[in-house]
Design a protein around this motif. Structure first.
Motif, PDB file in Angstrom:
ATOM      1  N   GLY A 194      11.010   1.614   6.779  1.00  0.00           N
ATOM      2  CA  GLY A 194      11.811   1.647   8.141  1.00  0.00           C
ATOM      3  C   GLY A 194      12.149   0.489   8.599  1.00  0.00           C
ATOM      4  O   GLY A 194      12.145  -0.684   7.885  1.00  0.00           O
ATOM      5  N   SER A 195      12.599   0.135   9.711  1.00  0.00           N
ATOM      6  CA  SER A 195      13.281  -1.020  10.371  1.00  0.00           C
ATOM      7  C   SER A 195      12.037  -2.017  10.541  1.00  0.00           C
ATOM      8  O   SER A 195      12.513  -3.325  10.626  1.00  0.00           O
ATOM      9  N   PRO A 208      10.857  17.943  -5.271  1.00  0.00           N
ATOM     10  CA  PRO A 208      10.964  18.647  -6.371  1.00  0.00           C
ATOM     11  C   PRO A 208      10.698  17.541  -7.756  1.00  0.00           C
ATOM     12  O   PRO A 208      10.383  17.926  -8.478  1.00  0.00           O
ATOM     13  N   ASN A 209      11.316  16.366  -7.643  1.00  0.00           N
ATOM     14  CA  ASN A 209      11.213  15.535  -8.575  1.00  0.00           C
ATOM     15  C   ASN A 209      10.605  14.000  -8.361  1.00  0.00           C
ATOM     16  O   ASN A 209       9.928  13.624  -9.188  1.00  0.00           O
ATOM     17  N   TRP A 210      10.658  13.575  -7.215  1.00  0.00           N
ATOM     18  CA  TRP A 210      10.012  12.260  -7.042  1.00  0.00           C
ATOM     19  C   TRP A 210       8.938  12.316  -6.054  1.00  0.00           C
ATOM     20  O   TRP A 210       8.560  13.363  -5.195  1.00  0.00           O
ATOM     21  N   VAL A 211       7.783  11.350  -6.384  1.00  0.00           N
ATOM     22  CA  VAL A 211       6.885  11.063  -5.562  1.00  0.00           C
ATOM     23  C   VAL A 211       7.004  10.034  -4.551  1.00  0.00           C
ATOM     24  O   VAL A 211       7.323   9.027  -5.102  1.00  0.00           O
ATOM     25  N   MET A 212       6.957  10.374  -3.175  1.00  0.00           N
ATOM     26  CA  MET A 212       7.449   9.289  -2.256  1.00  0.00           C
ATOM     27  C   MET A 212       6.868   9.358  -1.149  1.00  0.00           C
ATOM     28  O   MET A 212       5.983  10.348  -0.801  1.00  0.00           O
ATOM     29  N   GLY A 213       6.946   8.249  -0.032  1.00  0.00           N
ATOM     30  CA  GLY A 213       6.445   8.143   1.230  1.00  0.00           C
ATOM     31  C   GLY A 213       6.789   9.573   1.988  1.00  0.00           C
ATOM     32  O   GLY A 213       8.016  10.240   1.610  1.00  0.00           O
ATOM     33  N   THR A 232       0.632  -1.313   0.019  1.00  0.00           N
ATOM     34  CA  THR A 232      -0.057   0.063  -0.190  1.00  0.00           C
ATOM     35  C   THR A 232       0.908   1.330   0.091  1.00  0.00           C
ATOM     36  O   THR A 232       0.377   2.320   0.108  1.00  0.00           O
ATOM     37  N   GLY A 233       2.135   1.284  -0.158  1.00  0.00           N
ATOM     38  CA  GLY A 233       2.989   2.158   0.047  1.00  0.00           C
ATOM     39  C   GLY A 233       3.430   2.720  -1.404  1.00  0.00           C
ATOM     40  O   GLY A 233       2.969   2.145  -2.391  1.00  0.00           O
ATOM     41  N   ASP A 266      13.803  12.392   4.622  1.00  0.00           N
ATOM     42  CA  ASP A 266      15.238  12.027   4.498  1.00  0.00           C
ATOM     43  C   ASP A 266      15.775  12.407   3.377  1.00  0.00           C
ATOM     44  O   ASP A 266      17.055  13.060   3.460  1.00  0.00           O
ATOM     45  N   SER A 267      15.223  12.945   2.323  1.00  0.00           N
ATOM     46  CA  SER A 267      15.824  13.370   1.065  1.00  0.00           C
ATOM     47  C   SER A 267      15.964  15.026   1.154  1.00  0.00           C
ATOM     48  O   SER A 267      16.891  15.684   0.949  1.00  0.00           O
TER      49      SER A 267
END
Ligand SMILES: NC(=O)c1ccc[n+]([C@@H]2O[C@H](COP(=O)([O-])OP(=O)(O)OC[C@H]3O[C@@H](n4cnc5c(N)ncnc54)[C@H](OP(=O)(O)O)[C@@H]3O)[C@@H](O)[C@H]2O)c1
Length: 399
Positions: free
Chosen positions: A110-111, A213-218, A12-13, A224-225
């Protein structure tokens, strides 16, 4: 063609969704055996209707109860004609080792991703690894598990996937020195705050930090970016995945995120992998190996792009990257500390409990506090992870 049976951890991520997008393009190649979610049961239900898995795992116990209470089993039977096996987190380790599964996509964030990923490696599975934190927390144990079981780790992370594509086909990390490699160059977009001053950084809000600016992420990886802790985690990931010493790992800022990373060889050649910033490309690469398969990603138009920019990272404005370079000297002990402290700090920041620059402060304090710790086995790594998290929460109260 034999169907490849997939188990998708973190379905689901962002990575899970992208993986299912690629998978749906190739019904002749892939069959979804199992989908694993944390708590997003609405999306899991929708994915089950489309991909018709045999097993669904909902790791969050409240969400699992809610699934049953909402009558979703009956609704699913109406949609697909049967009820898949439904389980909670306790069923995950054995599912990862099931003989009915060929490939495990490790995309829990994550861990929390470590135990299932390790189970899959111990069972000799083909593991498509997105969950970099597991490698950072227990890299040595994961590599050992894969070497002794014959499991394959294929990198999904775009930088490591790029490096993997630029390495010789017979590359073997246990003989890394024999392949004429000068260094690995991980590219970094620099995130949303590439040009911000230290003073501006201290005012940053969670909403600003997750707008990449460039990536669609969680959310976690987006923060972290922004701090470049993500590049730090990737340096540690590269250390374990490719078996090269810290001195042969470097970072180059490349704002357009088109060159996903490079390998420099001793003869002066630099090989790079280029593509649009779309995770479906590395996902399709590892899913399809040894074949190249359609990913759905847009094509790169270099002429329209015109130019590509590169610059050295500014470690004074991105201290998390500086800390990560220091961690490379003692990856077994300091990498888990870096990972756990950062993970807790990002969570506290996203919940507006601490300020953006406190992420650095908590990580630094944790690295100093646990500097003399020893990690001899996996239990030690988990114990250290727990201790660092508790320590970071205590430190946060004083921020
Ligand atoms: N996104 C990218 O472009 C990218 C690129 C390279 C590497 N990665 C790595 O890939 C991993 C996933 O990133 P993402 O961006 O896809 O994250 P994300 O969008 O936040 O998704 C995280 C996934 O993990 C599940 N999850 C969270 N906590 C869990 C737990 N305790 N137990 C079981 N499942 C849990 C979530 O389930 P629910 O949503 O159902 O709660 C969701 O499916 C991370 O390690 C990240 O560093 C991501």
């Amino acid at each position: 063609m034999n169907l490849q049976n997939l188990l998708i951890l973190g379905a689901t991520g962002t990575i899970g969704i992208n993986t299912l997008d690629v998978v749906a393009r190739h019904p002749d190649r892939f069959q979804v055996h199992g989908l694993v979610a944390g708590r997003n049961i609405e999306l899991l239900f929708a994915q089950a209707c489309v991909h018709r898995p045999k097993v669904l795992i909902i790791c969050d116990s409240n969400a699992l109860n809610q699934w049953h209470a909402s009558g979703l089993n009956a609704k699913l039977r109406e949609q697909i004609g049967y009820i898949p096996e439904i389980g909670g987190e306790d069923a995950l380790a054995s599912l990862c080792q099931s003989e009915q599964i060929d490939t495990v996509v490790a995309a829990i964030v994550g861990s929390a991703g470590l135990k299932p990923t390790l189970s899959a490696l111990q069972a000799g599975k083909r593991v498509l690894l997105a969950n970099k934190e597991s490698l950072v927390l227990a890299g040595r144990f994961m590599i050992q598990a894969s070497l002794s079981s014959g499991a394959t780790i294929l990198p999904v992370d775009s930088e490591h996937n790029a490096i993997y594509q630029c390495l010789p086909a017979n590359y073997d990390l246990s003989r890394a020195a024999e392949f004429g490699i000068e260094r690995l160059v991980l590219t970094a977009s620099g995130g949303p705050f590439r040009n911000k001053s230290v003073a501006e950084l201290s005012q940053v809000s969670p909403a600003q930090a997750i707008a990449h600016p460039n990536w669609v992420m969680g959310r976690k990886i987006s923060v972290d970016s922004a701090t470049m802790a993500n590049k730090g985690l990737e340096l540690i990931e590269a250390l374990w995945l490719f078996g090269l010493p810290a001195g042969q790992l470097s970072v180059l800022v490349h704002p357009q995120s088109i060159v996903h990373s490079l390998v420099e060889y001793k003869d002066g050649s630099m090989l790079a992998q280029l593509g649009c910033p779309d995770m479906r490309t590395p996902i399709a690469h590892v899913l399809g190996l040894p074949d190249r398969i359609e990913s759905g990603s847009p094509r790169l138009n270099l002429a329209a792009l015109g130019k590509l920019d590169f610059e050295e990272p500014d470690l004074s404005r991105f201290p998390m990257l500086k800390l990560a370079f220091d961690v490379l000297a003692k990856p077994d002990t300091m990498a888990p500390v870096f990972n756990a402290a950062n993970e807790m700090a990002v969570d506290l920041f996203l919940n507006e409990k601490i300020a953006y620059m406190d992420i650095v402060k908590l990580t630094q304090m944790s690295l100093s506090r646990f500097a003399s710790t020893c990690v001899a086995n996996l239990d030690d790594a988990f114990e250290l992870d727990r201790e660092v998290r508790a320590f970071a929460v205590e430190c946060a109260k004083k921020c």
